[in-house]
Scaffold this motif. Structure first.
Motif, PDB file in Angstrom:
ATOM      1  N   ASP A 149       6.464  17.165 -46.817  1.00 11.82           N
ATOM      2  CA  ASP A 149       5.209  16.800 -46.153  1.00 11.82           C
ATOM      3  C   ASP A 149       6.225  15.705 -45.060  1.00 11.82           C
ATOM      4  O   ASP A 149       7.349  15.598 -44.959  1.00 11.82           O
ATOM      5  N   ILE A 150       5.731  15.512 -43.753  1.00  6.75           N
ATOM      6  CA  ILE A 150       5.734  14.733 -42.571  1.00  6.75           C
ATOM      7  C   ILE A 150       5.977  13.102 -43.380  1.00  6.75           C
ATOM      8  O   ILE A 150       6.090  12.483 -41.780  1.00  6.75           O
ATOM      9  N   PHE A 151       5.657  12.956 -44.005  1.00  5.43           N
ATOM     10  CA  PHE A 151       5.675  11.397 -44.502  1.00  5.43           C
ATOM     11  C   PHE A 151       7.013  11.025 -45.644  1.00  5.43           C
ATOM     12  O   PHE A 151       6.654  12.298 -46.444  1.00  5.43           O
ATOM     13  N   GLU A 152       7.229  10.355 -45.853  1.00  8.67           N
ATOM     14  CA  GLU A 152       8.433  10.074 -46.919  1.00  8.67           C
ATOM     15  C   GLU A 152       7.797   9.844 -47.731  1.00  8.67           C
ATOM     16  O   GLU A 152       9.166   9.823 -48.295  1.00  8.67           O
ATOM     17  N   GLU A 153       6.904   9.392 -47.990  1.00 10.53           N
ATOM     18  CA  GLU A 153       6.289   8.994 -49.630  1.00 10.53           C
ATOM     19  C   GLU A 153       6.763   9.814 -50.532  1.00 10.53           C
ATOM     20  O   GLU A 153       6.092  11.530 -49.838  1.00 10.53           O
ATOM     21  N   ASP A 154       7.135   9.020 -51.511  1.00 14.41           N
ATOM     22  CA  ASP A 154       7.108  10.383 -52.495  1.00 14.41           C
ATOM     23  C   ASP A 154       6.073  10.475 -53.362  1.00 14.41           C
ATOM     24  O   ASP A 154       5.050  10.140 -52.874  1.00 14.41           O
ATOM     25  N   CYS A 155       6.356  11.513 -54.254  1.00 11.80           N
ATOM     26  CA  CYS A 155       4.776  12.185 -54.501  1.00 11.80           C
ATOM     27  C   CYS A 155       3.469  10.973 -55.595  1.00 11.80           C
ATOM     28  O   CYS A 155       2.439  11.389 -55.509  1.00 11.80           O
TER      29      CYS A 155
ATOM     30  N   PRO B  91      12.118  17.473 -44.980  1.00  9.71           N
ATOM     31  CA  PRO B  91      11.423  17.200 -44.031  1.00  9.71           C
ATOM     32  C   PRO B  91      10.658  18.678 -43.444  1.00  9.71           C
ATOM     33  O   PRO B  91      11.224  18.705 -43.362  1.00  9.71           O
ATOM     34  N   ALA B  92       9.558  18.336 -42.859  1.00 13.41           N
ATOM     35  CA  ALA B  92       8.913  19.358 -42.586  1.00 13.41           C
ATOM     36  C   ALA B  92       9.297  19.911 -41.566  1.00 13.41           C
ATOM     37  O   ALA B  92       9.397  19.040 -40.383  1.00 13.41           O
ATOM     38  N   VAL B  93       8.904  21.756 -41.593  1.00 14.17           N
ATOM     39  CA  VAL B  93       8.405  21.476 -40.052  1.00 14.17           C
ATOM     40  C   VAL B  93       7.472  21.546 -39.190  1.00 14.17           C
ATOM     41  O   VAL B  93       6.070  22.004 -39.666  1.00 14.17           O
ATOM     42  N   PHE B  94       7.263  20.716 -38.064  1.00 17.63           N
ATOM     43  CA  PHE B  94       5.464  19.608 -37.875  1.00 17.63           C
ATOM     44  C   PHE B  94       5.751  20.299 -36.256  1.00 17.63           C
ATOM     45  O   PHE B  94       7.031  19.989 -35.968  1.00 17.63           O
ATOM     46  N   ASP B  95       4.148  20.543 -36.065  1.00 21.42           N
ATOM     47  CA  ASP B  95       4.072  20.445 -34.339  1.00 21.42           C
ATOM     48  C   ASP B  95       3.447  19.648 -34.636  1.00 21.42           C
ATOM     49  O   ASP B  95       1.502  20.892 -34.808  1.00 21.42           O
ATOM     50  N   GLN B  96       2.750  18.979 -33.386  1.00 24.62           N
ATOM     51  CA  GLN B  96       1.129  18.050 -33.280  1.00 24.62           C
ATOM     52  C   GLN B  96       0.048  18.603 -32.828  1.00 24.62           C
ATOM     53  O   GLN B  96      -0.914  18.620 -32.729  1.00 24.62           O
ATOM     54  N   ARG B  97       0.761  20.351 -31.847  1.00 22.65           N
ATOM     55  CA  ARG B  97       0.415  21.486 -30.909  1.00 22.65           C
ATOM     56  C   ARG B  97      -1.174  20.997 -31.877  1.00 22.65           C
ATOM     57  O   ARG B  97      -2.318  22.233 -32.348  1.00 22.65           O
ATOM     58  N   TYR B  98      -0.831  21.906 -33.421  1.00 28.08           N
ATOM     59  CA  TYR B  98      -1.428  22.048 -34.404  1.00 28.08           C
ATOM     60  C   TYR B  98      -1.963  21.633 -35.695  1.00 28.08           C
ATOM     61  O   TYR B  98      -3.363  22.280 -35.556  1.00 28.08           O
TER      62      TYR B  98
ATOM     63  N   LYS C 102      -3.795  17.934 -34.637  1.00 30.15           N
ATOM     64  CA  LYS C 102      -4.289  17.206 -33.025  1.00 30.15           C
ATOM     65  C   LYS C 102      -3.707  15.661 -34.180  1.00 30.15           C
ATOM     66  O   LYS C 102      -3.255  14.504 -33.167  1.00 30.15           O
ATOM     67  N   ARG C 103      -4.459  15.400 -35.365  1.00 34.06           N
ATOM     68  CA  ARG C 103      -4.824  14.505 -35.727  1.00 34.06           C
ATOM     69  C   ARG C 103      -3.644  13.308 -36.675  1.00 34.06           C
ATOM     70  O   ARG C 103      -3.315  12.359 -37.175  1.00 34.06           O
ATOM     71  N   LEU C 104      -2.807  14.476 -36.745  1.00 31.25           N
ATOM     72  CA  LEU C 104      -2.021  13.616 -37.330  1.00 31.25           C
ATOM     73  C   LEU C 104      -0.313  13.874 -36.643  1.00 31.25           C
ATOM     74  O   LEU C 104      -0.042  14.308 -35.525  1.00 31.25           O
ATOM     75  N   ASP C 105       0.191  12.797 -37.399  1.00 29.14           N
ATOM     76  CA  ASP C 105       1.965  12.604 -36.989  1.00 29.14           C
ATOM     77  C   ASP C 105       2.716  11.505 -37.718  1.00 29.14           C
ATOM     78  O   ASP C 105       2.141  10.938 -38.502  1.00 29.14           O
ATOM     79  N   GLY C 106       3.977  11.878 -38.333  1.00 32.05           N
ATOM     80  CA  GLY C 106       4.674  11.204 -38.653  1.00 32.05           C
ATOM     81  C   GLY C 106       6.469  11.779 -38.654  1.00 32.05           C
ATOM     82  O   GLY C 106       6.274  12.353 -37.421  1.00 32.05           O
ATOM     83  N   PRO C 107       7.221  10.720 -39.552  1.00 30.74           N
ATOM     84  CA  PRO C 107       8.617  11.354 -38.915  1.00 30.74           C
ATOM     85  C   PRO C 107       9.138  11.723 -39.600  1.00 30.74           C
ATOM     86  O   PRO C 107      10.304  11.979 -39.475  1.00 30.74           O
ATOM     87  N   ASN C 108       8.879  12.650 -40.746  1.00 31.25           N
ATOM     88  CA  ASN C 108      10.119  13.220 -41.467  1.00 31.25           C
ATOM     89  C   ASN C 108       9.486  14.341 -41.090  1.00 31.25           C
ATOM     90  O   ASN C 108       9.402  15.707 -41.634  1.00 31.25           O
ATOM     91  N   VAL C 109       9.864  14.565 -40.166  1.00 29.77           N
ATOM     92  CA  VAL C 109      10.329  16.523 -39.309  1.00 29.77           C
ATOM     93  C   VAL C 109      11.600  16.767 -38.414  1.00 29.77           C
ATOM     94  O   VAL C 109      12.744  15.876 -38.302  1.00 29.77           O
TER      95      VAL C 109
END
Ligand SMILES: NC(=O)c1ccc[n+]([C@@H]2O[C@H](COP(=O)([O-])OP(=O)(O)OC[C@H]3O[C@@H](n4cnc5c(N)ncnc54)[C@H](O)[C@@H]3O)[C@@H](O)[C@H]2O)c1
Length: 437
Positions: free
Chosen positions: A83-89, A118-125, A127-134
């Motif tokens: 996940d793009i967020f670091e929170e545990d489950c 850490p996620a594979v993430f790109d905000q282009r896909y 748009k409403r999300l952003d997070g640190p675990n990338v």
């Protein structure tokens, strides 16, 4: 009697890789652990509660599905994810707010052990999300390698025998098939060049399929349903399923519409609207993500009602679908359907449906079933698109040149006949002449 298909036993541990530890994933994981510990019942899951009739109606044989085919048991499952967020489950499940804290606390230690990679993430896909675990990488090929490294490490750390992957990440923006998707060679070149035609979800799908891991897409975005990845799945003998879990309003639509059509009642209009307040609702508030969802929701009626065969009944059907982001409601979606029907001699009628559902409560048993059935498919040597799992999806994947089957009851018959076929049992056609001869 047909010969049974040889199926490898469901020995050892099955790793369930979930991309995105949001409402659906955490409800699936916490639910599976709660059921395993005997705290709750797996309601809505065919693999846990379903039966399948074998032989003639007079034989009275209706064993449980897990007695007919060898499925991994809940105590053999190990969950992991990104996940793009670091929170545990546990924290993510609290954020999602689907399962009550009193039940979550009973499975807290198990949930806290699941920390997203850490996620594979790109905000282009999205748009409403952003997070640190990338993850960071030189190009998309390198990111795919990193996902494969995560999977290898997870497998080794937990001594897993087999794996399955389900994309439970956010709905990405609407994309159509392009040249980069046309063949495996073109796709691998595009990965190297970080081509924008490859969204994050495809990077995960490529990594899983490359490793021969069964892959399903719980969201509506274009992912494994491209020639490049079906080609790769054929090479690595990976089963595929998708896409977009059939829950909530579309589930009801595919229950009601086949009934109306069976009685040849006309439909002039079908207006569907929803309010939804979870993170999924927030993502779908972006027009580009909503377009992906809308396409997936709208095609259902066309395929079920077949206006080309019944122009008098369905040709001018006006079908409108709306999703409104309304935070106070959280995951407890409310859907309204107004159906304008036409009966004998053209007399109009109306049907109103008000469904107060819980989105992820409907989705979790599907994720579990799809994971277990895909693992079964892999052990049975079935690869590529698993059309018999259409039952679970709003936009079922299908072979080129075929139209998708949306009718829930035909889908269930297909699923159960596939289990009979695997077991070497007679298929059930419901003809039933023999009882009257
Ligand atoms: N809940 C349902 O009934 C239902 C039904 C059909 C489809 N779906 C689809 O399933 C998906 C998940 O739904 P949800 O309610 O759990 O949403 P959610 O927003 O609660 O969870 C999605 C999670 O994915 C994460 N994410 C996004 N992009 C990612 C990436 N590239 N890599 C790793 N993580 C990423 C987000 O941070 C978030 O935690 C959505 O696409 C939704 O449309 C849900």
């Amino acid at each position: 009697m047909p010969t049974p298909v040889e199926i490898a036993p469901a020995q050892g541990k099955l790793g369930v890789l979930l991309v995105g530890l949001g409402a659906v994933s955490t409800t699936t994981i916490a639910g599976a652990i709660a059921v395993r510990r005997g705290f709750a019942k797996p309601i809505g899951s065919l693999t846990q509660m379903g039966t399948v009739r074998l032989g003639k109606r007079t034989e009275g044989r209706s064993p449980r599905i897990d007695e007919v085919v060898p499925l991994a048991g809940l105590d053999q499952l190990v969950f992991g994810g990104w996940d793009i967020f670091e929170e545990d489950c546990y924290a993510a499940a609290r954020t999602a707010g689907v399962i009550e804290p009193s039940l979550l606390d009973r499975v807290r230690p198990e949930l806290e052990q699941i920390k997203p990679w850490p996620a594979v993430f790109d905000q282009r896909y999205v748009k409403r999300l952003d997070g640190p675990n990338v993850k960071k990488g030189r190009n998309k090929r390198e990111l795919a390698e990193q996902v494969m490294d995560d999977i290898r490490r997870f497998k080794a750390d937990h001594g897993l025998d087999r794996l399955v992957m389900v994309w439970c990440g956010s709905t990405e923006v609407f994309l159509t098939e392009s040249e980069a998707h046309a063949s495996l060679q073109a796709f691998e070149r595009a990965l190297e060049a970080s081509d924008p035609a490859i969204p994050s979800s495809m990077v995960y799908a490529y990594a899983a399929i490359k490793m021969g891991i069964p892959y399903a897409n719980a969201a509506p975005n274009l992912t494994a349903d491209i020639p490049a990845l079906t080609e790769l799945a054929a090479q690595t003998r990976s089963p595929l399923a998708g896409k977009d879990l059939k829950t909530g309003q579309t589930l009801i639509k595919t229950i009601i519409a086949p009934g109306l059509k069976a009685r040849l009642l006309g439909v002039e209009g079908w207006y569907s609207t929803n309010i939804l307040g979870n993170r999924d609702g927030e993502v779908l508030d972006d027009p580009e993500s909503f377009k992906t969802k809308e396409e997936s929701k709208k095609s259902v009626l066309d395929y079920i009602l077949q206006p080309q065969l019944y122009p008098d009944l369905y040709e001018d059907l006006c079908h409108v679908v709306r999703i409104n982001y309304y935070p106070p409601r959280g995951d407890n979606k409310e859907g309204w359907d107004n159906i304008d029907l036409v009966g004998w001699l053209g007399y109009p009628m109306q049907l109103k449906i008000n469904f107060l559902c819980r989105d992820s409560i409907l989705a979790a048993p599907i994720v579990l079933d799809v994971a277990l059935f895909l693992d079964l498919a892999k052990r049975a040597g079935m690869h590529g698109i698993q059309e018999w799992l259409s039952f679970y999806f709003k936009s079922p994947m299908h072979a080129p040149g075929l139209y998708p089957e949306h009718d829930l009851f035909i889908q269930l018959m297909k699923l159960k006949n596939t289990l009979r076929y695997l077991k070497g049992e007679e298929l059930i056609t419901h003809l039933g002449r023999e009882y009257y001869d």
